[in-house]
Design an enzyme around this catalytic site. Structure first.
Site, PDB file in Angstrom:
ATOM      1  N   SER A  39     -33.019   0.529  30.225  1.00  0.00           N
ATOM      2  CA  SER A  39     -33.072   1.774  30.989  1.00  0.00           C
ATOM      3  C   SER A  39     -31.720   2.298  31.429  1.00  0.00           C
ATOM      4  CB  SER A  39     -33.955   1.587  32.222  1.00  0.00           C
ATOM      5  OG  SER A  39     -35.258   1.237  31.811  1.00  0.00           O
ATOM      6  N   THR A  40     -30.738   1.407  31.619  1.00  0.00           N
ATOM      7  CA  THR A  40     -29.422   1.858  32.068  1.00  0.00           C
ATOM      8  C   THR A  40     -28.353   1.354  31.116  1.00  0.00           C
ATOM      9  OG1 THR A  40     -28.961  -0.077  33.449  1.00  0.00           O
ATOM     10  CG2 THR A  40     -30.185   1.732  34.488  1.00  0.00           C
TER      11      THR A  40
END
Length: 183
Positions: free
Chosen positions: A10-11
């Site tokens: 996600s990051t």
């Protein structure tokens, strides 16, 4: 038949190594990876690429079901599209394999639990924010300038000091002073 992997974090700070290693051990001949892309995002460039390139007989393999998506409907739509194209699906962590009706049934159940988990997290977060707001606590970064310092900044500006000098006196940047003077 080829095992094709898909990984996602996600990051940009998160690391793909664990997923890529597991997919490699599972025999993936090629792996597509989205980095810094939320599972709830509708635009995932590498997922789109891998779905476009899969052929009948291939098996799309992910490390964990939530890497494909957290929304139950989306996961099931992707798997249904794969089944219609005669492409298999496998999730390593959950041990899911869509070859056969039991694998498909288990996938549906697991996707529902993944959605439940996501919905529960969202519900708890909202409840926590509401409770914090009732106690006059608000999220976000703490203010650099308190009310007294903001009043002082306005008074110093009225005396003719520039924002850079005021910022030095208060220990904050010139941009911060401009934000407080504008408000």
């Amino acid at each position: 038949m080829a095992v094709i992997g898909y990984a996602r974090v996600s990051t940009v700070e998160q690391n793909l190594d664990l997923q890529l290693s597991a997919l490699n051990e599972a025999g993936a001949v090629r792996t597509y990876a989205d980095q810094g892309v939320s599972g709830s995002a509708t635009e995932r460039p590498e997922l789109t690429r891998v779905l476009d390139r899969l052929e009948a007989g291939d098996v799309l393999t992910v490390w964990k079901l939530d890497r494909l998506g957290r929304n139950t409907r989306h996961v099931l739509e992707v798997v249904e599209e794969l089944r219609n194209r005669e492409v298999g699906f496998r999730s390593l962590t959950e041990g899911l394999d869509t070859n056969g009706p039991m694998g498909t049934a288990m996938l549906t159940i697991m996707a529902a639990f993944a959605q439940l988990e996501r919905d529960t997290i969202v519900e708890r977060t909202r409840a926590g924010l509401t409770a914090a707001a009732k106690n006059n606590r608000h999220g976000g970064r703490p203010r650099k300038v308190d009310d007294a310092a903001a009043v002082r900044a306005v008074a110093l500006k009225a005396k003719g000091l520039n924002a850079s000098d005021i910022g030095k006196m208060l220990g904050v940047s010139r941009a911060t002073i401009y934000r407080y003077l504008a408000g």
